[in-house]
Design an enzyme around this catalytic site. Structure first.
Site, PDB file in Angstrom:
ATOM      1  N   SER A 121       0.845  -1.203   0.000  1.00 53.43           N
ATOM      2  CA  SER A 121       0.000   0.000   0.000  1.00 53.43           C
ATOM      3  C   SER A 121       0.874   1.244   0.000  1.00 53.43           C
ATOM      4  CB  SER A 121      -0.894   0.024   1.240  1.00 53.43           C
ATOM      5  OG  SER A 121      -1.657  -1.163   1.317  1.00 53.43           O
TER       6      SER A 121
HETATM    7  N1  SAH Z   1      -0.843  -3.748   3.834  1.00 46.72           N
HETATM    8  C1  SAH Z   1      -0.319  -4.639   2.858  1.00 46.72           C
HETATM    9  C2  SAH Z   1      -1.286  -4.704   1.720  1.00 46.72           C
HETATM   10  C3  SAH Z   1      -1.058  -5.804   0.806  1.00 46.72           C
HETATM   11  S1  SAH Z   1      -2.166  -5.934  -0.528  1.00 46.72           S
HETATM   12  C4  SAH Z   1       1.025  -4.125   2.371  1.00 46.72           C
HETATM   13  O1  SAH Z   1       1.244  -2.924   2.434  1.00 46.72           O
HETATM   14  O2  SAH Z   1       1.834  -4.918   1.919  1.00 46.72           O
HETATM   15  C5  SAH Z   1      -3.524  -6.786   0.203  1.00 46.72           C
HETATM   16  C6  SAH Z   1      -3.251  -8.143   0.759  1.00 46.72           C
HETATM   17  O3  SAH Z   1      -4.513  -8.669   1.177  1.00 46.72           O
HETATM   18  C7  SAH Z   1      -2.701  -9.142  -0.251  1.00 46.72           C
HETATM   19  O4  SAH Z   1      -1.539  -9.716   0.260  1.00 46.72           O
HETATM   20  C8  SAH Z   1      -3.818 -10.171  -0.405  1.00 46.72           C
HETATM   21  O5  SAH Z   1      -3.357 -11.479  -0.634  1.00 46.72           O
HETATM   22  C9  SAH Z   1      -4.505 -10.042   0.935  1.00 46.72           C
HETATM   23  N2  SAH Z   1      -5.896 -10.529   0.975  1.00 46.72           N
HETATM   24  C10 SAH Z   1      -6.900 -10.332   0.086  1.00 46.72           C
HETATM   25  N3  SAH Z   1      -8.019 -10.955   0.488  1.00 46.72           N
HETATM   26  C11 SAH Z   1      -7.713 -11.563   1.674  1.00 46.72           C
HETATM   27  C12 SAH Z   1      -8.424 -12.395   2.564  1.00 46.72           C
HETATM   28  N4  SAH Z   1      -9.703 -12.746   2.371  1.00 46.72           N
HETATM   29  N5  SAH Z   1      -7.791 -12.866   3.662  1.00 46.72           N
HETATM   30  C13 SAH Z   1      -6.491 -12.558   3.898  1.00 46.72           C
HETATM   31  N6  SAH Z   1      -5.755 -11.787   3.086  1.00 46.72           N
HETATM   32  C14 SAH Z   1      -6.352 -11.299   1.978  1.00 46.72           C
END
Ligand code: SAH
Length: 226
Positions: free
Chosen positions: A76
């Site tokens: 993000s």
């Molecule tokens: N805050 C993180 C955001 C990563 S992107 C960062 O800055 O790295 C969002 C993440 O949410 C991804 O890794 C994706 O695999 C995860 N995600 C999406 N749906 C999800 C779910 N139902 N349960 C757990 N993780 C999920």
């Protein structure tokens, strides 16, 4: 990736586009964008963001942009990490925060330095492992990982006084609502007709207060595990 002694220190400190000066510029930008919480700004100044992306992208880690972290996911952008954390911290003395979507673990690292314990759930196993490796460099001892569909929350540790969701859902998962403590706050991007909106959901004794805060752009919230 360096892991011991002086080389670890240099790796974490960064150089040039990954140096403290670059982090300071990022924090200045965050202040210009309206982020005010001084503890949060200090943590973002001190946390090396470049160690959470592949080496080839390290020089772009402090730009105000989302970057690829593999598996079709993104880290993000700094502003949205700061904004969601600041909103969560409006409630003081957070003891248990549930994060859905560990991704690369940067948001997790920021949170862990500001609240008592972070419980973080990721559905993509290799990404969870990657995040654990990155986070090990910071030696934070209050982070608990689970590989699961975050739509289920993490019942063993519920209720949570804060829940932060990093992927955009069509509707707020019921289990997350159930696992929010009374007085607790959830921040979650929700898909609507115009795109996505960041919602703040506060659990009251009588139900839930839902507020639409600002337009956002997240990867989709998916069910099941990979
Ligand atoms: N805050 C993180 C955001 C990563 S992107 C960062 O800055 O790295 C969002 C993440 O949410 C991804 O890794 C994706 O695999 C995860 N995600 C999406 N749906 C999800 C779910 N139902 N349960 C757990 N993780 C999920």
């Amino acid at each position: 990736m360096a892991t011991t002694g002086t080389s670890l220190k240099h790796y974490l400190e960064g150089i040039g586009m990954t140096s403290r000066r670059t982090r300071e510029r990022m924090v200045k930008r965050l202040e210009e964008q309206g982020i005010k919480n001084t503890d949060l700004l200090r943590v973002m100044r001190d946390t090396p963001r470049h160690i959470f992306v592949d080496e080839a992208l390290a020089s772009r880690a402090y730009e105000d942009t989302a970057l690829p972290i593999g598996y079709n996911q993104t880290i993000s952008q700094p502003y949205i990490v700061a904004k969601m954390t600041e909103l969560l911290l409006e409630k003081s003395g957070l003891t248990k925060v549930l994060e859905i979507g560990t991704g690369c673990g940067y948001q997790t690292a920021v949170l862990a330095q500001l609240v008592q314990n972070v419980y973080t759930v990721e559905r993509i196993l290799p990404l969870q492992k990657k995040a654990q490796n990155y986070l090990a460099n910071l030696a934070l001892e209050n982070i608990y990982h689970q590989h699961n569909d975050g739509g289920l929350g993490w019942a063993d540790y519920a209720p949570f006084d804060g829940i932060l969701v990093s992927a955009a859902a069509d509707t707020v998962p019921g289990m997350l609502l159930q696992q929010l403590a009374i007085g607790g706050v959830m921040l979650i991007p929700i898909v609507n007709d115009c795109g996505q909106v960041l919602q703040r959901i506060t659990r009251l004794t009588t139900g839930y207060q839902v507020e639409d805060l600002e337009p956002v752009s997240f990867v989709p919230f998916l069910s099941g595990v990979e």
